[in-house]
Scaffold this motif. Structure first.
Motif, short mmCIF file in Angstrom:
data_model
loop_
_atom_site.label_atom_id
_atom_site.label_comp_id
_atom_site.label_asym_id
_atom_site.label_seq_id
_atom_site.Cartn_x
_atom_site.Cartn_y
_atom_site.Cartn_z
N UNK A 22 0.83 -1.21 0.00
CA UNK A 22 0.00 0.00 0.00
C UNK A 22 0.86 1.26 0.00
N UNK A 23 1.90 1.25 0.83
CA UNK A 23 2.79 2.40 0.90
C UNK A 23 3.50 2.62 -0.44
N UNK A 24 3.93 1.55 -1.05
CA UNK A 24 4.59 1.66 -2.35
C UNK A 24 3.68 2.28 -3.39
N UNK A 25 2.42 1.85 -3.40
CA UNK A 25 1.46 2.41 -4.36
C UNK A 25 1.19 3.89 -4.06
N UNK A 26 1.08 4.24 -2.78
CA UNK A 26 0.84 5.64 -2.41
C UNK A 26 2.03 6.51 -2.78
N UNK A 27 3.22 6.01 -2.56
CA UNK A 27 4.42 6.79 -2.90
C UNK A 27 4.55 6.94 -4.42
N UNK A 28 4.27 5.88 -5.15
CA UNK A 28 4.32 5.96 -6.61
C UNK A 28 3.32 6.99 -7.13
N UNK A 29 2.11 7.00 -6.56
CA UNK A 29 1.09 7.95 -6.99
C UNK A 29 1.51 9.38 -6.67
N UNK A 30 2.09 9.57 -5.49
CA UNK A 30 2.53 10.91 -5.11
C UNK A 30 3.67 11.38 -6.00
N UNK A 31 4.62 10.50 -6.27
CA UNK A 31 5.74 10.86 -7.15
C UNK A 31 5.24 11.17 -8.55
N UNK A 32 4.28 10.40 -9.04
CA UNK A 32 3.72 10.65 -10.37
C UNK A 32 3.07 12.03 -10.41
N UNK A 33 2.37 12.38 -9.34
CA UNK A 33 1.73 13.70 -9.27
C UNK A 33 2.78 14.82 -9.26
N UNK A 34 3.81 14.66 -8.45
CA UNK A 34 4.86 15.67 -8.37
C UNK A 34 5.58 15.83 -9.70
N UNK A 35 6.00 14.73 -10.29
CA UNK A 35 6.81 14.80 -11.50
C UNK A 35 5.98 15.02 -12.77
N UNK A 36 4.64 14.99 -12.64
CA UNK A 36 3.78 15.30 -13.79
C UNK A 36 3.94 16.77 -14.20
N UNK A 37 4.52 17.57 -13.32
CA UNK A 37 4.80 18.98 -13.66
C UNK A 37 5.82 19.08 -14.78
N UNK A 38 6.58 18.02 -14.97
CA UNK A 38 7.61 18.00 -16.00
C UNK A 38 7.15 17.14 -17.17
N UNK A 39 7.58 17.51 -18.36
CA UNK A 39 7.31 16.69 -19.52
C UNK A 39 8.21 15.46 -19.52
N UNK A 40 7.93 14.49 -20.37
CA UNK A 40 8.72 13.25 -20.41
C UNK A 40 10.22 13.50 -20.64
N UNK A 41 10.56 14.42 -21.53
CA UNK A 41 11.98 14.69 -21.79
C UNK A 41 12.66 15.30 -20.57
N UNK A 42 11.97 16.21 -19.88
CA UNK A 42 12.54 16.82 -18.68
C UNK A 42 12.70 15.79 -17.56
N UNK A 43 11.72 14.87 -17.43
CA UNK A 43 11.85 13.81 -16.40
C UNK A 43 13.05 12.93 -16.71
N UNK A 44 13.24 12.58 -17.96
CA UNK A 44 14.38 11.74 -18.35
C UNK A 44 15.69 12.49 -18.08
N UNK A 45 15.74 13.77 -18.41
CA UNK A 45 16.95 14.55 -18.16
C UNK A 45 17.21 14.68 -16.67
N UNK A 46 16.16 14.91 -15.88
CA UNK A 46 16.33 15.02 -14.43
C UNK A 46 16.86 13.71 -13.85
N UNK A 47 16.30 12.60 -14.30
CA UNK A 47 16.77 11.29 -13.81
C UNK A 47 18.24 11.10 -14.15
N UNK A 48 18.62 11.45 -15.36
CA UNK A 48 20.03 11.31 -15.77
C UNK A 48 20.92 12.20 -14.92
N UNK A 49 20.52 13.44 -14.70
CA UNK A 49 21.33 14.38 -13.92
C UNK A 49 21.44 13.91 -12.47
#
Length: 138
Positions: A105-132
């Motif tokens: 349950x915690x894993x699903x809640x954290x995944x949902x929260x992270x998805x909400x936070x990082x939805x502010x970024x487009x896919x290319x920006x998320x990939x660049x952020x992950x790389x950085x």
């Protein structure tokens, strides 16, 4: 030449980290768990039995603190101490069925929260952020 803004980058990184920690604490509220306890539960579930010294190492905390975290998990019925079959003087911390359920349950809640936070970024920006971030974490 552009002004060097590395100090500002550090400040921004710390602001984002504080925001993420606050959001994580809020996401954990329904289970009344601290971030340390949630991380410990993840380690216990992933390893299916962990010595307290190994838990302390995995969480980067003192062994005494690992004992307190383990006590909290045990009091909530999320983990149990069992004899270590390889060393009868040692004990292993193992997840209970309830611990595995809560971890999911915690894993699903954290995944949902992270998805909400990082939805502010487009896919290319998320990939660049992950790389950085990987580059800075290594």
């Amino acid at each position: 030449m552009a002004e060097d803004r590395t100090g500002e980058l550090g400040d921004l990184l710390m602001r984002v980290a504080r925001t993420q920690r606050r959001r994580w604490r809020e996401a954990l509220a329904p289970w009344d768990l601290s971030p340390h306890q949630a991380r410990a539960l993840r380690v216990v579930c992933e390893r299916e039995g962990v010595r307290l010294s190994d838990l302390a190492e995995a969480l980067h905390i003192a062994p005494r603190s690992a004992t307190e975290v383990a006590d909290g998990l045990q009091e909530r019925g999320l983990a149990e101490r069992t004899p270590d079959p390889a060393d009868r003087r040692a004990v292993l911390l193992r997840p209970t069925d309830e611990g595995r359920r809560v971890r999911g349950e915690i894993g699903r809640a954290r995944d949902a929260d992270s998805a909400e936070l990082f939805a502010r970024l487009g896919p290319e920006d998320r990939a660049a952020l992950a790389r950085i971030l990987r580059s800075l974490a290594d």
